[in-house]
Design an enzyme around this catalytic site. Structure first.
Site, PDB file in Angstrom:
ATOM      1  N   ILE A 242      31.694  24.636 -72.489  1.00 32.96           N
ATOM      2  CA  ILE A 242      31.748  25.217 -73.884  1.00 32.96           C
ATOM      3  C   ILE A 242      32.389  26.847 -73.671  1.00 32.96           C
ATOM      4  O   ILE A 242      32.036  27.351 -74.907  1.00 32.96           O
ATOM      5  CB  ILE A 242      30.377  24.919 -74.666  1.00 32.96           C
ATOM      6  CG1 ILE A 242      29.246  25.639 -73.677  1.00 32.96           C
ATOM      7  CG2 ILE A 242      30.009  23.570 -75.072  1.00 32.96           C
ATOM      8  CD1 ILE A 242      27.921  25.819 -74.098  1.00 32.96           C
TER       9      ILE A 242
ATOM     10  N   THR B  97      33.973  30.168 -71.440  1.00 32.18           N
ATOM     11  CA  THR B  97      34.188  30.958 -70.204  1.00 32.18           C
ATOM     12  C   THR B  97      33.723  32.358 -70.341  1.00 32.18           C
ATOM     13  O   THR B  97      34.260  33.156 -71.217  1.00 32.18           O
ATOM     14  CB  THR B  97      35.276  30.804 -69.530  1.00 32.18           C
ATOM     15  OG1 THR B  97      35.981  29.556 -69.538  1.00 32.18           O
ATOM     16  CG2 THR B  97      35.490  31.242 -68.115  1.00 32.18           C
TER      17      THR B  97
ATOM     18  N   ASP C 122      26.722  44.525 -71.645  1.00 34.46           N
ATOM     19  CA  ASP C 122      28.012  43.967 -71.981  1.00 34.46           C
ATOM     20  C   ASP C 122      27.760  43.354 -73.396  1.00 34.46           C
ATOM     21  O   ASP C 122      28.001  41.915 -73.717  1.00 34.46           O
ATOM     22  CB  ASP C 122      28.252  42.826 -70.895  1.00 34.46           C
ATOM     23  CG  ASP C 122      29.559  42.156 -71.058  1.00 34.46           C
ATOM     24  OD1 ASP C 122      30.419  42.805 -71.861  1.00 34.46           O
ATOM     25  OD2 ASP C 122      29.931  41.146 -70.284  1.00 34.46           O
TER      26      ASP C 122
END
Ligand SMILES: *[C@@H]1O[C@H](CO)[C@@H](O)[C@H](O)[C@H]1NC(C)=O
Ligand SMILES: *[C@@H]1O[C@H](CO)[C@@H](O)[C@H](O)[C@H]1NC(C)=O
Ligand SMILES: *[C@@H]1O[C@H](CO)[C@@H](O)[C@H](O)[C@H]1NC(C)=O
Ligand SMILES: *[C@@H]1O[C@H](CO)[C@@H](O)[C@H](O)[C@H]1NC(C)=O
Ligand SMILES: *[C@@H]1O[C@H](CO)[C@@H](O)[C@H](O)[C@H]1NC(C)=O
Ligand SMILES: *[C@@H]1O[C@H](CO)[C@@H](O)[C@H](O)[C@H]1NC(C)=O
Ligand SMILES: *[C@@H]1O[C@H](CO)[C@@H](O)[C@H](O)[C@H]1NC(C)=O
Ligand SMILES: *[C@@H]1O[C@H](CO)[C@@H](O)[C@H](O)[C@H]1NC(C)=O
Ligand SMILES: *[C@@H]1O[C@H](CO)[C@@H](O)[C@H](O)[C@H]1NC(C)=O
Ligand SMILES: *[C@@H]1O[C@H](CO)[C@@H](O)[C@H](O)[C@H]1NC(C)=O
Length: 878
Positions: free
Chosen positions: A619, A621, A739
């Site tokens: 679903i 990457t 992130d």
């Protein structure tokens, strides 16, 4: 010293003095002085003693020298010595050379608190004028000379604290004037002479701490002046004479520590003046006399350690003056009278080790002065009444070994003075209330042997005086809070036999702690298995040897995994049963022990659910791997992030701790990390699955982006801010995401945002080596990271600013160092795919834009904190 004296006091010198001084009375006193000096010469005297004043100087023409200049001597007008007082002079010696015959005028003789030894000579009878004789606190031995009985002017006779043996001479009964007889703390034996009953003026009779035997003479009941009677700590037997009830002036009655038997005479209830009564540690039977309710002056009543039975009389309990009541270690039965609530002066109450039943009366809460309460070792049931939280001064509370149930009342948080709390060995359930952390004076806390469950609250870190903590034999679960590391060192900790899991915190307190019997706990201490990362250290690269599984169950949810693991566990055990002789690989057994579930089964199920990580289940990457959707059971879906093979080079040190920390985070808007699984072939993280996928994927596709109206977008920003604020400000230590990007914000079916991949970059140490490995997604990285290389919360704030802009703009803002405030409004930058909002929503969008601009300040210190951002958004959007 003594030889010097000898020189100075040679007969020659004395003669000179005698010749040079004339008064008649000098003769008497001089003789006495001379004799005293002879005695002095037999004594060992410390250098600096006052007794150095006891000397005769040739040049001294004062005839009455002992009377005027000798320490401790007072004379009569005729120069004869009246008082001799050497108390506390550090003198050591005997009375062998004491001039009893010469000092017949002595009325006060005080040698107390010295090191006199040897016998008290019978010649003491020669001091026929003695009124006050005090030889206490020496080392006199031998017997009390019966002839002391001749000193019929004696009012005070203190021989206590010596080494005097033999019996109490009957002759003491002749000392008609005696008011105070204290021979306690000796080795006296035999029985108490009934002749003492003649001492009609006696106020104080202290015979305690001897070896007296036989009965307490009934005749002592005649000592009508008696105020203090102590015969405790002897070997007296027989019963307590009811005649003692006649001693109407008695204030102290100490009969404790003997072998007294029979029941307590009702007549003692007549002792209206009694303030202290101790009959503890005898062999008394029967019930507590109801007449004790008449002891209206009583402050302390000690009846503990007998064989008393029956109920606690209400009459006793309502005594207003009572401060200290000890009835422990008897066979008292019935319930605890609620009338204790009327005993508002009571400070110490010990009812422990009886056969009391029923509940702790809620009226206990009215005992505002209570300092020390023990109800331990009874058969009390029901709950701990929350009312006892109002003990304002309580220092010691022991309710251990009963049948108390229910939960620990949160009102215990009010006990700011408590230093001992023992609730061990009851049936208390539910969780340890976080209020426990308010007990800052607590030195000993024992909650062992109950049914306490749930996690140990991190508030235990408030117990800053703690020395001993026993939580053993409960059902506590979750990890051992890191809060323990903030406690002072040297605490004796026992967490044995619970259901705790995870690593033992790094604290000297755990070096000697007892943690056995928690199969899920690991650490480098006795009785506990090594953690996987410690094994890793030992064996370098165990990832190639077996499967590691770290799972910490969230409280709710994760039914999937629970079911799965339970199934796996059973399967594993069955498998073990089927092949009982198959030797278990030592190493892999250690890895499995982390959770006591079989990692292999989880691994297999996930492989099955994703058809061996088939593309069809992918679903998305991300930076560290591909994400798969794994439907493990019908309607139970998890997201599995299979790490790129390069991720196997992760720094193992602390890795599993980190996973555990992340699995423990519980916030509505943070994607739950359920666990981590490592296998020689694949390593993966297991996450909560969210239906709508990432914000990024939605914004990219026009049709989907149109679904995301302005209000939904504002809410997404708000929720992300809230989640980040939680991680930055409510977690200790703060957790930095590193992130934040639209790829890491996932939406559920209601378009509610959830931040994913928290801490993953740190987990995988992708930012540790060089520039190219800086964590984060290009276009979201704070500029300062390029030269500081240190990720801080403010880096997250910057990334958040980009994300917020992107949500409003519908696309990445691109290079944007020059976004002026005037330009940055919905009208100029808003996503044109969706229609213009209402003015009210427009205001909110503009607020988001101005906040995002603040977050993009190139100076990290100029950026707001996530808490500030979150608060501003909350305030304005609600
Ligand atoms: C003698 O005693 C008197 C009174 O105590 C004192 O004042 C005087 O100094 C003494 N004389 C000598 C020589 O010590
Ligand atoms: C002896 O002296 C001490 C202190 O100087 C005093 O407390 C005590 O009462 C005296 N003893 C007698 C019997 O006067
Ligand atoms: C007490 O006296 C006994 C003899 O009566 C003697 O044996 C013992 O050593 C003495 N104890 C002390 C402490 O002086
Ligand atoms: C008290 O003890 C003595 C021995 O010391 C014994 O002879 C006597 O029978 C005992 N009396 C009672 C009432 O137990
Ligand atoms: C206990 O005190 C309450 C008032 O505080 C009073 O009403 C009650 O009569 C008292 N009980 C007894 C037995 O004294
Ligand atoms: C409290 O009571 C217990 C039991 O009676 C006793 O052992 C302890 O010394 C008491 N502590 C204080 C401070 O009074
Ligand atoms: C608490 O009470 C139990 C039994 O009543 C006792 O064994 C234990 O030592 C006590 N705990 C502490 C810390 O004193
Ligand atoms: C506590 O025990 C009593 C019986 O002693 C029972 O009636 C009550 O339901 C129990 N309460 C709880 C909370 O378990
Ligand atoms: C901890 O508690 C367990 C179970 O109650 C006991 O066996 C063990 O001796 C205790 N350990 C220490 C160090 O007190
Ligand atoms: C366990 O602790 C001991 C002493 O604290 C230390 O020497 C040893 O290296 C530790 N073992 C591991 C695997 O960390």
């Amino acid at each position: 010293m003594t030889s010097l004296n000898f020189l100075l006091f040679s007969p020659t010198l004395l003669i000179i003095i005698t010749l040079s001084s004339t008064p008649n009375f000098a003769c008497a006193s001089l003789k006495e002085a001379n004799a005293l000096l002879k005695w002095k010469a037999s004594l060992e005297i410390p250098n600096n003693a006052f007794l150095s004043s006891w000397l005769l100087l040739p040049m001294n023409s004062n005839a009455s020298f002992p009377c005027t200049s000798w320490f401790g001597i007072v004379c009569n007008a005729d120069g004869s010595i009246r008082k001799l007082n050497l108390t506390s002079s550090g003198v050591k010696g005997t009375l062998h050379q004491f001039p009893f015959a010469l000092l017949h005028g002595l009325t006060h003789f005080d040698l107390s608190v010295n090191n006199f030894f040897g016998p008290i000579p019978p010649e003491i009878r020669l001091l026929s004028k003695l009124i006050h004789l005090d030889f206490s606190e020496n080392k006199f031995s031998g017997v009390i000379p019966p002839k002391i009985g001749n000193l019929n002017r004696l009012t005070v006779l203190y021989l206590f604290s010596n080494n005097i043996s033999g019996s109490i001479p009957i002759e003491l009964g002749n000392l008609n004037s005696l008011t105070d007889l204290q021979v306690a703390y000796n080795q006296l034996s035999g029985s108490i002479p009934s002749s003492l009953a003649n001492l009609k003026n006696l106020h104080t009779l202290y015979l305690h701490e001897n070896k007296l035997s036989g009965p307490i003479p009934i005749e002592l009941g005649n000592l009508e002046s008696l105020t203090h009677l102590a015969v405790s700590n002897n070997q007296l037997n027989g019963s307590i004479p009811s005649s003692l009830g006649n001693l109407g002036n008695l204030q102290w009655l100490m009969l404790k520590d003997n072998k007294l038997s029979g029941s307590i005479p009702t007549e003692l209830g007549n002792l209206k003046s009694l303030t202290n009564l101790a009959v503890n540690r005898n062999l008394l039977i029967g019930s507590i006399p109801v007449s004790f309710g008449d002891l209206t002056s009583l402050n302390s009543l000690y009846m503990h350690q007998n064989q008393l039975s029956g109920p606690i009389p209400i009459q006793l309990v309502i005594l207003k003056s009572l401060i200290d009541l000890k009835l422990n270690k008897n066979q008292l039965s019935g319930s605890i009278p609620p009338e204790f609530g009327n005993s508002t002066q009571l400070q110490r109450l010990d009812l422990s080790s009886n056969r009391l039943t029923g509940q702790i009366p809620k009226e206990f809460g009215k005992m505002k002065r209570m300092l020390n309460l023990s109800l331990a070792d009874n058969q009390l049931s029901g709950i701990i009444p929350p009312e006892i939280g109002s003990f304002e001064l309580i220092e010691v509370l022991d309710l251990s070994t009963n049948r108390l149930n229910g939960s620990l009342p949160i009102s215990i948080g009010q006990w700011e003075h408590i230093h001992y709390l023992n609730l061990s060995n009851n049936k208390l359930g539910e969780k340890v209330p976080s209020e426990i952390g308010k007990l800052v004076q607590l030195t000993k806390l024992d909650l062992s042997q109950n049914f306490l469950s749930d996690v140990i609250p991190s508030e235990v870190q408030g117990l800053q005086s703690l020395q001993k903590l026993d939580l053993s034999h409960n059902r506590l679960s979750g990890s051992i809070p890191n809060a323990f590391t903030r406690l002072p060192h040297g605490i004796d900790i026992n967490l044995s036999y619970n259901e705790l899991s995870g690593p033992v915190p790094q604290s000297p307190n755990f070096v000697n702690a007892s943690i056995e019997g928690n199969p899920g706990v690991c650490g480098n201490i006795t009785g506990v298995k090594l953690c996987a990362n410690q094994m890793i250290k030992k064996k370098n690269n165990p990832f190639h040897h077996g499967v590691i599984l770290v799972i910490i169950f969230p409280l709710i949810g994760a039914a999937v995994l629970l079911g799965l693991f339970t199934y796996g566990h059973i399967a594993y055990r069955q498998q073990k049963k089927r092949s009982p002789h198959k030797p278990l690989d030592e190493e892999s057994r250690d890895y499995f022990s982390i959770t006591s579930f079989d990692g292999g089964v989880v691994y297999d199920d996930i492989l099955k659910a994703t058809d061996d990580f088939d593309e069809a289940y992918s679903i998305g990457t991300g930076g560290y791997g591909t994400v798969y959707k794994a439907e493990i059971q019908p309607n139970n879906v998890v997201a599995v992030k299979k790490l790129h093979s390069s991720s196997e080079n992760v720094d193992q040190n602390g890795f599993l701790n980190e996973v555990r920390t992340l699995t423990n985070i519980r916030h509505r808007n943070i994607v739950k990390l359920y666990g981590y699984c490592s296998h020689p072939r694949h390593s993966f993280l297991i996450y909560e699955y969210l239906e709508k996928g990432s914000l990024g994927s939605i914004l990219r596709i026009d049709d989907l982006a149109k679904e995301l109206d302005w209000l939904k977008r504002v809410n997404i920003v708000k929720v992300v801010a809230n989640g980040l604020a939680y991680m930055h400000h409510d977690c200790s230590p703060p957790i930095i995401h590193r992130d934040i990007s639209i790829a890491n914000i996932l939406l559920d079916s209601d378009y509610e945002a959830h931040i994913s991949d928290f801490g993953t970059s740190k987990l995988l140490k992708l930012d540790s080596s060089n520039w190219t490995a800086i964590a984060g997604t290009y276009g979201y990285i704070a500029p300062e990271l390029a030269y500081t290389m240190v990720a801080t919360e403010k880096c997250d704030v910057y990334s958040f600013g980009i994300v917020a802009l992107e949500v409003i703009m519908g696309k990445h803002p691109g290079e944007l160092p020059t976004l002026s405030a005037d330009y940055l409004v919905l009208g100029n930058v808003g996503d044109s795919r969706i229609p213009h909002p209402s003015p009210q929503v427009e205001k909110q969008v503009d607020l988001v834009l101005s906040l995002s601009r603040a977050c993009l300040n190139s100076n990290p210190n100029g950026r707001p904190t996530m808490r500030q951002v979150s608060n501003l958004l909350m305030k304005d959007l609600l």
